[in-house]
Design a protein around this motif. Structure first.
Motif, PDB file in Angstrom:
ATOM      1  N   GLY A 261      53.264 -23.843  28.878  1.00  0.00           N
ATOM      2  CA  GLY A 261      54.458 -23.007  28.974  1.00  0.00           C
ATOM      3  C   GLY A 261      55.393 -23.219  27.802  1.00  0.00           C
ATOM      4  O   GLY A 261      55.903 -22.257  27.221  1.00  0.00           O
ATOM      5  N   ILE A 265      56.347 -20.290  25.074  1.00  0.00           N
ATOM      6  CA  ILE A 265      57.734 -19.885  24.848  1.00  0.00           C
ATOM      7  C   ILE A 265      58.081 -20.027  23.372  1.00  0.00           C
ATOM      8  O   ILE A 265      58.715 -19.142  22.777  1.00  0.00           O
ATOM      9  N   ASN A 307      68.635 -19.382  30.763  1.00  0.00           N
ATOM     10  CA  ASN A 307      67.723 -19.512  31.910  1.00  0.00           C
ATOM     11  C   ASN A 307      68.016 -20.710  32.790  1.00  0.00           C
ATOM     12  O   ASN A 307      67.600 -20.733  33.955  1.00  0.00           O
ATOM     13  N   GLY A 435      62.623 -16.416  28.713  1.00  0.00           N
ATOM     14  CA  GLY A 435      62.708 -17.522  29.667  1.00  0.00           C
ATOM     15  C   GLY A 435      62.330 -17.126  31.075  1.00  0.00           C
ATOM     16  O   GLY A 435      61.654 -17.874  31.784  1.00  0.00           O
ATOM     17  N   GLY A 439      58.912 -18.282  32.162  1.00  0.00           N
ATOM     18  CA  GLY A 439      59.287 -19.433  32.978  1.00  0.00           C
ATOM     19  C   GLY A 439      59.086 -19.232  34.464  1.00  0.00           C
ATOM     20  O   GLY A 439      58.785 -20.189  35.190  1.00  0.00           O
ATOM     21  N   TYR A 448      60.562 -26.076  39.866  1.00  0.00           N
ATOM     22  CA  TYR A 448      61.650 -25.762  38.942  1.00  0.00           C
ATOM     23  C   TYR A 448      62.084 -26.947  38.091  1.00  0.00           C
ATOM     24  O   TYR A 448      62.696 -26.756  37.036  1.00  0.00           O
ATOM     25  N   LEU A 451      60.317 -26.723  34.777  1.00  0.00           N
ATOM     26  CA  LEU A 451      60.899 -25.634  33.990  1.00  0.00           C
ATOM     27  C   LEU A 451      62.205 -26.079  33.344  1.00  0.00           C
ATOM     28  O   LEU A 451      62.470 -25.768  32.173  1.00  0.00           O
ATOM     29  N   LEU A 455      63.169 -26.116  29.313  1.00  0.00           N
ATOM     30  CA  LEU A 455      64.372 -25.518  28.739  1.00  0.00           C
ATOM     31  C   LEU A 455      65.161 -26.553  27.941  1.00  0.00           C
ATOM     32  O   LEU A 455      65.748 -26.236  26.898  1.00  0.00           O
TER      33      LEU A 455
END
Length: 476
Positions: A261, A265, A307, A435, A439, A448, A451, A455
């Motif tokens: 991920g 991104i 995000n 995002g 995400g 989460y 994630l 970020l």
């Protein structure tokens, strides 16, 4: 068209009050109403993925709408003036959208989601019709010698006041299960602010200033299409990764999907910026060698900050058993309020700090502070420490906004400054789209917390992008 009379004291409020409405609307619909309704319609398992879908398309539509309506309002010869008709139309559309969202809350399943999808797109179109026109009020009506003061009032009405209002009024109503009460409060703000704005005396533009050139809009359309295709492709890779790692343990899946991920991104950020700017700038690409990396720096940071707010409700629901459903709305809004207040507080000295110590150093400090704030978010055992994280993130973001924009004005060629800096809108819309769309499936698959870590790493990646930006303007 002659200029209006010299502004009076109450014009500081009249010209800027609609910014209060725009932020109140934005901080209600995107971080609160849409996530809660998506969760209601699609359930826990896929809420992140569906939130990503709705955010991607809404933000891309918003980007195009604002550009188009800015062009049209510049040339409007309506008897009411250039800006007020667009603000009125946008407000009416927003009121209709919010009422229909309240009605749609009674639906169920995917039917409810797709109705919400259409209403959110309609709301974004309406909001950006008004937004594009509102941006023209100060340049149209305020003498250059007073624009700094008017912009200061704008910042106050645009940031801390609506965040406080949303936290203490709208979010509390929705958090207590009163969705219609929250919607009614937002509609009231929109109507009152639009009503005050309609009292502004605009002089009618008798003839358009220049012939309409559609080429910039078509370039933006192609840029947006390419950017969207790159985001969609990155999302497909994530979905493939989620599928092929199904047989593995949760711990291994977290590491592998998290790493994939983060990689996708970063590819979407760099690939989207470089590809889109090639289209938007054409042969002028070489006029400012550091400009693409300035946009990468801006986009990387905004993917992280935007995000964290977008998924905050879902993160609180995952972390705290007593904050399920709409009960997470008020705590999430209070954290966002803390962020907004510290953004304002740190923005005030950030210009001086940037001039004193250099833009690069302040941006490095901002990225590092934001990464620290994200780490606190992940490690915080209670809401009190999450508010501390919000303060750190807010202070970092205030430093970032001022230093990043000041650096951008240094590195772009003076004769093309408006054109180059206008392309930074790509970062604003792209941040939420990248995002959320990439995400969301990550969070659905492994939670989460991973994630939020991704970020946080993006803040550090924004620091890495500074290596491609010269420390002073290169004169060509």
């Amino acid at each position: 068209m002659s200029n209006p009379p010299h502004p009076r004291w109450y014009d500081y409020i009249r010209y800027n009050l609609y910014w209060f409405a725009l932020t109140t609307r934005g901080q209600t619909i995107s971080p609160i109403i849409v996530p809660l309704l998506v969760q209601q319609f699609v359930g826990e398992v896929a809420k992140g993925t569906y939130l990503g879908v709705i955010r991607l398309w809404a933000l891309m539509v918003a980007l195009l709408t604002q550009a188009l309506m800015g062009m049209l309002s510049d040339r409007s010869v309506h008897p009411w003036g250039r800006r007020r008709p667009f603000i009125l139309v946008g407000t009416v559309g927003e009121v209709i959208a919010f009422i229909l969202m309240g009605v749609a809350a009674g639906l169920h399943g995917l039917e409810g989601f797709w109705v919400l999808f259409g209403l959110y797109i309609f709301s974004m179109i309406s909001s950006n019709i008004a937004h594009a026109a509102t941006q023209g009020l100060i340049p149209d009506l305020v003498p250059e010698s007073l624009r700094g003061r008017f912009s200061g009032v704008k910042a106050f009405l645009e940031l801390p006041l609506p965040l406080i209002f949303v936290s203490f009024v709208v979010a509390r109503l929705i958090g207590n299960g009163n969705l219609w009460g929250g919607i009614g409060a937002v509609i009231g703000v929109l109507v009152i602010c639009a009503g005050v704005t309609m009292t502004i005396s605009e002089r009618r533009l008798t003839t358009p200033p220049v012939s309409l050139d559609w080429r910039p809009f078509f370039r933006l359309l192609l840029m947006t299409a390419l950017f969207t295709a790159i985001i969609l492709g990155s999302g497909l890779v994530i979905r493939w990764g989620v599928a092929v790692t199904q047989p593995l343990t949760l711990e291994w899946r977290r590491w592998l999907i998290g790493a994939l991920g983060l990689l996708m991104i970063m590819i979407a950020v760099v690939g989207g910026v470089l590809g889109s700017l090639r289209i938007g700038l054409g042969r002028d690409w070489k006029l400012a060698p550091g400009f693409p990396w300035w946009v990468v720096n801006r986009l990387s940071y905004l993917v992280g900050s935007t995000n964290l707010a977008t998924f905050l409700i879902y993160y609180l629901q995952e972390r705290f058993v007593d904050l399920q459903g709409e009960r997470a709305a008020a705590p999430a809004a209070s954290i966002v309020m803390v962020v907004g207040i510290f953004v304002l507080l740190s923005t005030l000295p950030s210009g001086w700090l940037s001039d004193r110590f250099g833009k690069h150093l302040i941006l490095l400090l901002a990225g590092s502070m934001a990464a620290l704030g994200a780490a606190i978010v992940v490690l915080a055992p209670d809401l009190a420490l999450l508010r501390v994280a919000g303060a750190v993130l807010g202070a970092a973001t205030g430093l970032f906004y001022a230093a990043n924009w000041a650096l951008g004005t240094e590195i772009v060629p003076e004769e093309h400054a408006g054109r180059f800096l206008g392309l930074s809108n790509l970062a604003g819309a792209g941040a939420g789209a990248i995002g959320a769309y990439i995400g969301g499936p990550i969070a659905d698959a492994v939670g989460y917390t991973p994630l939020m870590l991704i970020l946080g790493v993006l803040f550090l990646f924004s620091n890495l992008a500074l290596m491609g930006i010269p420390s002073s303007r290169r004169h060509q």
